[in-house]
Write a protein that holds these residues in place. Structure first.
Motif, PDB file in Angstrom:
ATOM      1  N   GLU A 232      32.564  37.661  44.986  1.00 40.44           N
ATOM      2  CA  GLU A 232      32.268  39.178  46.679  1.00 40.44           C
ATOM      3  C   GLU A 232      31.968  40.424  45.864  1.00 40.44           C
ATOM      4  O   GLU A 232      32.957  41.374  46.131  1.00 40.44           O
ATOM      5  N   ALA A 233      33.046  40.121  44.270  1.00 43.65           N
ATOM      6  CA  ALA A 233      32.507  41.248  43.269  1.00 43.65           C
ATOM      7  C   ALA A 233      31.639  42.227  43.319  1.00 43.65           C
ATOM      8  O   ALA A 233      31.394  43.583  43.580  1.00 43.65           O
TER       9      ALA A 233
ATOM     10  N   GLU B 157      36.224  47.758  43.549  1.00 42.54           N
ATOM     11  CA  GLU B 157      37.547  47.292  44.769  1.00 42.54           C
ATOM     12  C   GLU B 157      38.269  46.852  45.708  1.00 42.54           C
ATOM     13  O   GLU B 157      39.051  46.241  46.700  1.00 42.54           O
ATOM     14  N   ASP B 158      37.607  48.076  46.077  1.00 45.04           N
ATOM     15  CA  ASP B 158      37.424  48.105  47.955  1.00 45.04           C
ATOM     16  C   ASP B 158      36.477  46.822  48.580  1.00 45.04           C
ATOM     17  O   ASP B 158      36.867  46.201  50.124  1.00 45.04           O
ATOM     18  N   ARG B 159      35.131  46.790  47.925  1.00 49.47           N
ATOM     19  CA  ARG B 159      34.560  45.700  48.311  1.00 49.47           C
ATOM     20  C   ARG B 159      35.530  43.777  48.240  1.00 49.47           C
ATOM     21  O   ARG B 159      35.397  43.655  49.334  1.00 49.47           O
TER      22      ARG B 159
ATOM     23  N   VAL C 248      43.489  44.855  43.023  1.00 48.73           N
ATOM     24  CA  VAL C 248      43.115  44.646  41.741  1.00 48.73           C
ATOM     25  C   VAL C 248      42.623  46.053  41.280  1.00 48.73           C
ATOM     26  O   VAL C 248      42.965  46.681  41.777  1.00 48.73           O
ATOM     27  N   ARG C 249      42.379  45.146  39.686  1.00 48.51           N
ATOM     28  CA  ARG C 249      41.630  46.318  38.667  1.00 48.51           C
ATOM     29  C   ARG C 249      40.849  46.073  38.698  1.00 48.51           C
ATOM     30  O   ARG C 249      40.749  44.733  37.679  1.00 48.51           O
ATOM     31  N   VAL C 250      40.063  46.982  37.766  1.00 46.12           N
ATOM     32  CA  VAL C 250      38.002  46.447  37.610  1.00 46.12           C
ATOM     33  C   VAL C 250      38.102  47.318  36.137  1.00 46.12           C
ATOM     34  O   VAL C 250      38.703  48.872  36.115  1.00 46.12           O
ATOM     35  N   VAL C 251      38.536  46.694  34.783  1.00 50.32           N
ATOM     36  CA  VAL C 251      38.737  47.432  34.057  1.00 50.32           C
ATOM     37  C   VAL C 251      37.250  46.971  32.616  1.00 50.32           C
ATOM     38  O   VAL C 251      36.324  46.395  33.022  1.00 50.32           O
TER      39      VAL C 251
END
Length: 266
Positions: free
Chosen positions: A84-85, A102-104, A115-118
């Motif tokens: 899904e990401a 994150e929204d997705r 969710v945190r994207v790094v």
């Protein structure tokens, strides 16, 4: 005095600068060359940096990993999150749109609370996720819906979860429905479930809701607790914990007024 017939010596003309003004300085040819070279070097460095970030193969996304935040529940799989990401492999790291990812994920997977994207330079992307915890469950067309402490219904399951209170509303004829509709009362009842200490929540089988002011807990050992309204739930939970220790053989408890709890039966 100048002698008669003599010629006075000529005075040298000098242009004195006006008050407050200083003669301007001109750059020497060498200084101009150095300045031009510095500007060229700066532009070259900026161009090289932009190329390294966006045009080269050095800083491209090659790997995406999923990690659950400490203590987070794990019902989803890493493959579900990665699918899904849809992080674009091979794209420049600098162009990664973290907010869009994150929204997705939050839209596609309601179980996710955050969710945190790094970026993990030079080639990695990390997805740090937290799943919602069920504070209660309610009957649903497909079985049961899990509800978290914020009142969010985030998943449906076929069989009820053990050790999670089941909300059972029975408010059709309740006078308080005019002031507190069923949806709001259910949200408030979830707050009751969330206020229960874990040992007590695990022993609570059903939270029965006759009206906003008439909530009852049914425990797994056939004991009951008259809770009253959802107000002062933390104080009621504390009073109930003390009361159950003081009267371990009691069958019925009343904490609707937490400052004057009561026990009976047994």
């Amino acid at each position: 005095m100048a002698r008669a017939g003599s010629v006075a010596p000529r005075q040298r003309a000098s242009a004195a600068p006006e008050s407050g003004q200083r003669p301007g300085r001109r750059l020497l040819p060498r200084s101009r060359i150095l300045l031009v070279l510095a500007l060229v070097a700066a532009l070259g460095a900026a161009g090289f940096g932009a190329w390294a970030l966006y045009g080269s193969q050095w800083l491209r996304i090659e790997k995406v990993s999923v990690a659950w935040e400490s203590g987070s529940r794990r019902e989803l799989t890493a493959d579900q999150v990665l699918s899904e990401a849809a992080v674009p492999l091979g794209a420049p790291m600098a162009s990664l749109d973290k907010d869009a990812i994150e929204d997705r994920l939050l839209a596609a997977l309601p179980r996710l609370k955050s969710v945190r994207v790094v970026r993990a330079w030079p080639h990695g992307v990390g997805l740090k996720v937290t799943e919602r915890e069920p504070s209660a469950q309610v009957p649903a067309p497909g079985g049961f819906a899990e509800v978290d402490e914020e009142g969010v219904r985030f998943a449906e399951i076929a069989e009820p979860l053990p050790s999670v209170p089941l909300l059972e509303p029975d408010m059709a004829d309740a006078p308080s429905v005019r002031r507190f509709d069923e949806e709001r009362t259910l949200r408030e009842a979830v707050a009751v479930a969330a206020a229960l200490p874990e040992p007590l929540a695990e022993r609570t089988s059903v939270i029965r809701i006759a009206s906003y002011d008439a909530i009852t807990l049914e425990l797994s050992d056939d004991r009951t607790v008259r809770w009253g309204s959802p107000e002062d739930s933390s104080a009621k939970a504390g009073a109930l914990t003390i009361l159950m220790k003081a009267a371990p053989d009691a069958r019925h408890f009343d904490v609707s007024v937490p400052s004057a709890p009561a026990a009976s039966g047994g």
